[in-house]
Design a protein around this motif. Structure first.
Motif, PDB file in Angstrom:
ATOM      1  N   ILE A 284       0.835  -1.204   0.000  1.00  0.00           N
ATOM      2  CA  ILE A 284       0.000   0.000   0.000  1.00  0.00           C
ATOM      3  C   ILE A 284       0.870   1.254   0.000  1.00  0.00           C
ATOM      4  CG2 ILE A 284      -1.710   1.320   1.313  1.00  0.00           C
ATOM      5  CD1 ILE A 284      -2.676  -1.418   2.444  1.00  0.00           C
ATOM      6  N   THR A 285       0.554   2.190  -0.884  1.00  0.00           N
ATOM      7  CA  THR A 285       1.309   3.437  -0.985  1.00  0.00           C
ATOM      8  C   THR A 285       0.482   4.614  -0.473  1.00  0.00           C
ATOM      9  OG1 THR A 285       0.513   3.996  -3.200  1.00  0.00           O
ATOM     10  CG2 THR A 285       2.431   2.518  -3.056  1.00  0.00           C
ATOM     11  N   ARG A 286       1.145   5.730  -0.290  1.00  0.00           N
ATOM     12  CA  ARG A 286       0.430   6.944   0.109  1.00  0.00           C
ATOM     13  C   ARG A 286      -0.596   7.332  -0.944  1.00  0.00           C
ATOM     14  NH1 ARG A 286       0.105  12.478  -0.099  1.00  0.00           N
ATOM     15  NH2 ARG A 286      -0.165  13.515   1.952  1.00  0.00           N
ATOM     16  N   ASP A 287      -0.257   7.173  -2.226  1.00  0.00           N
ATOM     17  CA  ASP A 287      -1.197   7.501  -3.290  1.00  0.00           C
ATOM     18  C   ASP A 287      -2.461   6.647  -3.190  1.00  0.00           C
ATOM     19  OD1 ASP A 287       0.473   9.430  -4.300  1.00  0.00           O
ATOM     20  OD2 ASP A 287       1.275   8.176  -5.919  1.00  0.00           O
ATOM     21  N   ASP A 288      -2.304   5.375  -2.805  1.00  0.00           N
ATOM     22  CA  ASP A 288      -3.479   4.510  -2.619  1.00  0.00           C
ATOM     23  C   ASP A 288      -4.398   5.062  -1.534  1.00  0.00           C
ATOM     24  OD1 ASP A 288      -2.596   2.572  -4.503  1.00  0.00           O
ATOM     25  OD2 ASP A 288      -1.340   1.615  -2.977  1.00  0.00           O
ATOM     26  N   LEU A 289      -3.802   5.520  -0.442  1.00  0.00           N
ATOM     27  CA  LEU A 289      -4.579   6.046   0.678  1.00  0.00           C
ATOM     28  C   LEU A 289      -5.288   7.351   0.291  1.00  0.00           C
ATOM     29  CD1 LEU A 289      -1.855   5.389   3.376  1.00  0.00           C
ATOM     30  CD2 LEU A 289      -4.075   4.229   3.270  1.00  0.00           C
ATOM     31  N   VAL A 290      -4.585   8.217  -0.394  1.00  0.00           N
ATOM     32  CA  VAL A 290      -5.181   9.481  -0.828  1.00  0.00           C
ATOM     33  C   VAL A 290      -6.343   9.217  -1.783  1.00  0.00           C
ATOM     34  CG1 VAL A 290      -4.756  11.581  -2.165  1.00  0.00           C
ATOM     35  CG2 VAL A 290      -3.072  10.815  -0.476  1.00  0.00           C
ATOM     36  N   ALA A 291      -6.160   8.279  -2.703  1.00  0.00           N
ATOM     37  CA  ALA A 291      -7.208   7.977  -3.682  1.00  0.00           C
ATOM     38  C   ALA A 291      -8.440   7.365  -3.005  1.00  0.00           C
ATOM     39  CB  ALA A 291      -6.667   7.033  -4.747  1.00  0.00           C
ATOM     40  N   LEU A 292      -8.224   6.446  -2.067  1.00  0.00           N
ATOM     41  CA  LEU A 292      -9.355   5.816  -1.388  1.00  0.00           C
ATOM     42  C   LEU A 292     -10.085   6.835  -0.514  1.00  0.00           C
ATOM     43  CD1 LEU A 292     -10.892   3.184  -0.969  1.00  0.00           C
ATOM     44  CD2 LEU A 292      -9.394   2.688   0.972  1.00  0.00           C
ATOM     45  N   HIS A 293      -9.359   7.720   0.120  1.00  0.00           N
ATOM     46  CA  HIS A 293      -9.974   8.783   0.918  1.00  0.00           C
ATOM     47  C   HIS A 293     -10.882   9.647   0.052  1.00  0.00           C
ATOM     48  CE1 HIS A 293      -9.960  12.901   2.677  1.00  0.00           C
ATOM     49  NE2 HIS A 293     -10.233  12.238   3.784  1.00  0.00           N
ATOM     50  N   ALA A 294     -10.397  10.038  -1.118  1.00  0.00           N
ATOM     51  CA  ALA A 294     -11.200  10.866  -2.016  1.00  0.00           C
ATOM     52  C   ALA A 294     -12.421  10.113  -2.540  1.00  0.00           C
ATOM     53  CB  ALA A 294     -10.337  11.339  -3.189  1.00  0.00           C
ATOM     54  N   GLN A 295     -12.288   8.814  -2.662  1.00  0.00           N
ATOM     55  CA  GLN A 295     -13.372   7.984  -3.185  1.00  0.00           C
ATOM     56  C   GLN A 295     -14.487   7.792  -2.160  1.00  0.00           C
ATOM     57  OE1 GLN A 295     -11.926   4.096  -4.214  1.00  0.00           O
ATOM     58  NE2 GLN A 295     -13.758   3.487  -5.316  1.00  0.00           N
ATOM     59  N   VAL A 296     -14.120   7.693  -0.890  1.00  0.00           N
ATOM     60  CA  VAL A 296     -15.078   7.289   0.142  1.00  0.00           C
ATOM     61  C   VAL A 296     -15.575   8.451   0.999  1.00  0.00           C
ATOM     62  CG1 VAL A 296     -15.338   5.914   2.256  1.00  0.00           C
ATOM     63  CG2 VAL A 296     -14.207   4.923   0.237  1.00  0.00           C
ATOM     64  N   VAL A 297     -14.660   9.311   1.468  1.00  0.00           N
ATOM     65  CA  VAL A 297     -15.018  10.333   2.455  1.00  0.00           C
ATOM     66  C   VAL A 297     -15.569  11.565   1.744  1.00  0.00           C
ATOM     67  CG1 VAL A 297     -14.197  11.747   4.375  1.00  0.00           C
ATOM     68  CG2 VAL A 297     -13.267   9.444   4.037  1.00  0.00           C
ATOM     69  N   GLY A 298     -16.894  11.612   1.635  1.00  0.00           N
ATOM     70  CA  GLY A 298     -17.531  12.727   0.947  1.00  0.00           C
ATOM     71  C   GLY A 298     -18.835  13.129   1.629  1.00  0.00           C
ATOM     72  N   ARG A 299     -19.232  14.363   1.439  1.00  0.00           N
ATOM     73  CA  ARG A 299     -20.384  14.931   2.140  1.00  0.00           C
ATOM     74  C   ARG A 299     -21.676  14.190   1.835  1.00  0.00           C
ATOM     75  NH1 ARG A 299     -19.967  19.518   0.094  1.00  0.00           N
ATOM     76  NH2 ARG A 299     -21.662  19.457  -1.420  1.00  0.00           N
ATOM     77  N   GLY A 300     -21.908  13.831   0.593  1.00  0.00           N
ATOM     78  CA  GLY A 300     -23.183  13.233   0.220  1.00  0.00           C
ATOM     79  C   GLY A 300     -23.331  11.781   0.588  1.00  0.00           C
ATOM     80  N   ARG A 301     -22.285  11.178   1.160  1.00  0.00           N
ATOM     81  CA  ARG A 301     -22.325   9.742   1.430  1.00  0.00           C
ATOM     82  C   ARG A 301     -22.283   9.425   2.918  1.00  0.00           C
ATOM     83  NH1 ARG A 301     -18.243   7.510  -2.262  1.00  0.00           N
ATOM     84  NH2 ARG A 301     -19.840   7.735  -3.854  1.00  0.00           N
ATOM     85  N   VAL A 302     -22.433  10.441   3.764  1.00  0.00           N
ATOM     86  CA  VAL A 302     -22.275  10.217   5.194  1.00  0.00           C
ATOM     87  C   VAL A 302     -23.637  10.084   5.882  1.00  0.00           C
ATOM     88  CG1 VAL A 302     -22.211  12.671   5.818  1.00  0.00           C
ATOM     89  CG2 VAL A 302     -21.043  10.988   7.266  1.00  0.00           C
ATOM     90  N   LYS A 303     -23.697   9.168   6.846  1.00  0.00           N
ATOM     91  CA  LYS A 303     -24.835   9.052   7.755  1.00  0.00           C
ATOM     92  C   LYS A 303     -24.336   9.438   9.142  1.00  0.00           C
ATOM     93  CE  LYS A 303     -27.455   7.119   4.558  1.00  0.00           C
ATOM     94  NZ  LYS A 303     -28.587   7.840   3.941  1.00  0.00           N
ATOM     95  N   VAL A 304     -25.141  10.220   9.874  1.00  0.00           N
ATOM     96  CA  VAL A 304     -24.711  10.762  11.168  1.00  0.00           C
ATOM     97  C   VAL A 304     -25.814  10.575  12.205  1.00  0.00           C
ATOM     98  CG1 VAL A 304     -23.743  12.761  12.378  1.00  0.00           C
ATOM     99  CG2 VAL A 304     -23.438  12.546   9.887  1.00  0.00           C
ATOM    100  N   ALA A 305     -25.409  10.266  13.431  1.00  0.00           N
ATOM    101  CA  ALA A 305     -26.338  10.264  14.564  1.00  0.00           C
ATOM    102  C   ALA A 305     -25.674  11.012  15.711  1.00  0.00           C
ATOM    103  CB  ALA A 305     -26.687   8.848  14.987  1.00  0.00           C
TER     104      ALA A 305
END
Length: 427
Positions: A181-202
């Motif tokens: 796993i590289t830093r680029d992999d982590l940055v890419a997965l973060h951009a893919q997953v962590v987004g405003r429209g995909r979050v559920k909050v309680a």
């Protein structure tokens, strides 16, 4: 009403959850409780280990472990010191289908806690030293697990049950995949997953709706829209009837077994849940506990549970017993499943299961943190804000016909995939 009674009533009445929507459109399910000046926040983003890059299993796990290892202009030590100075509890985790986390803080430190969460989500540093430290911890854990029969049985089970599928890869990765796993992999997965429209909050605790809306904006409002997720095809447990041995020189074998299941969103989930309680989910009262442990002394622990992922579901079981008694134990388990397929439970057995499941449900809501995590999981599964209020009624309505239908969908002809780590005989 004294303080303890008020706290108990608040904890056991999560059906008072109401929606709060921030100016940026982020929604949270909110339970306001002024009893203790604390706030518990739980959140989850769609997309977890199933989104790991090819050959890089463990990437989502590493991402989750790195989100609080420095963010913005704060390196890891400085970030952790800011949390510790205000007794702020912040953690992240990754599962097969989601990356999520929790935040717990005193009301007077809420603004700073939310600001730190916002930094961790939007501006993780992914510093080289932090990456290598976490990589080293993960690899050390994987090496240690190579001699753990329970871990080895579980990993092999998923590899065989979901061969060629994302769920067949270990979420924690392998020594080789984590090393790749590289830093680029982590940055890419973060951009893919962590987004405003995909979050559920309680959010649960001593915070009003207006202030919560401001906190939601601060924590999640500035996040970009997440990238596209890879499609994860639906699948089911493969190789039913097959038995696999992972050779380990230990006196006791650990067995993992499974068969088809129904997902939490499925109308038959509640009947399957009651059926599972009767078979192996009911701890001391389940058939497997009584027949395998109490009557025959074949194992200290035995049980089953329902596993529900986005694209797969199964009945999943476990047992550990002496190598020479594995065949006998598995025979008893098979016999009990066959009895439930053929005869079903008695009316008394079914009623006792329903009484326990409805009576014990409130115990899962005895703290603010538990309520927040329950609510965010229900939101993630899109079961509706009124699910908690409906759940016990659905359990109470389960009939023998429902149980037979659930048994047909899960147990089918009784065949299962089973994996034993050890040196079992009669397997």
């Amino acid at each position: 009403m004294n303080l303890a009674e008020t706290a108990a009533r608040t904890a056991s009445s999560p059906t008072t959850a109401l929606p709060v929507v921030s100016a940026a459109g982020v929604e949270a399910w909110h339970v306001e409780s002024p009893v203790v000046p604390m706030i518990a926040l739980a959140f989850t983003f769609e997309g977890g280990a199933a989104q790991d890059p090819e050959g890089k299993a463990g990437c989502a796990q590493m991402l989750a472990r790195l989100l609080d290892e420095g963010a913005g202009d704060l390196v890891s030590d400085a970030f952790q010191e800011r949390l510790a100075a205000r007794a702020i509890e912040l953690s992240f985790h990754a599962g097969p289908d989601a990356v999520g986390g929790s935040l717990k803080m005193l009301l007077k430190h809420a603004d700073e806690a939310v600001a730190l969460l916002a930094l961790a989500l939007a501006k993780p540093r992914f510093d080289t030293d932090a990456i290598e430290r976490v990589r080293g911890q993960m690899i050390a854990g994987l090496r240690y697990q190579q001699n753990d029969p329970g871990v080895m049985a579980s990993r092999r089970f998923f590899k065989e049950a979901f061969a060629g599928h994302a769920y067949g890869r270990p979420s924690s990765g392998t020594i080789e995949s984590v090393a790749a796993i590289t830093r680029d992999d982590l940055v890419a997965l973060h951009a893919q997953v962590v987004g405003r429209g995909r979050v559920k909050v309680a959010a649960v605790g001593a915070i009003g709706a207006d202030r919560l809306a401001e906190s939601l904006n601060l924590a999640f409002g500035a996040l970009p829209e997440a990238g596209a997720l890879k499609a994860i095809p639906r699948t089911t447990v493969q190789d039913l009837g097959r038995r696999v041995v992972v050779d380990l020189d230990v006196p006791q074998s650990v067995i993992r077994f499974g068969m088809a299941g129904v997902a939490w969103r499925d109308p038959d989930f509640i009947p399957a849940y009651v059926l599972n309680h009767i078979l192996g989910g009911g701890s001391f009262t389940s058939r497997l506990f009584q027949e395998v442990r109490e009557k025959r002394g074949l194992a200290y622990s035995v049980g089953t549970s329902l596993v529900s992922h986005r694209s797969a579901a199964m009945v999943w079981g476990y047992i550990a017993t002496k190598n020479e008694r594995v065949g006998e134990a598995m025979g008893v388990i098979g016999d009990e499943i066959a009895r439930l397929i053929g005869d079903g439970p008695s009316d008394e057995e079914l009623q006792k299961a329903k009484d326990y499941l409805t009576g014990s449900y409130a115990l899962g809501f005895d703290t603010s943190t538990k309520i927040a995590h329950q609510l965010v999981q229900i939101a993630f599964e899109e079961l509706g804000m009124d699910y908690i209020g409906r759940r016990n009624e659905m359990v109470s309505r389960v009939t023998q016909d429902d149980i037979r239908r659930a048994a047909g969908r899960t147990f089918a002809d009784g065949r299962m995939l089973a994996v034993a780590a050890g040196r079992p005989t009669g397997f």
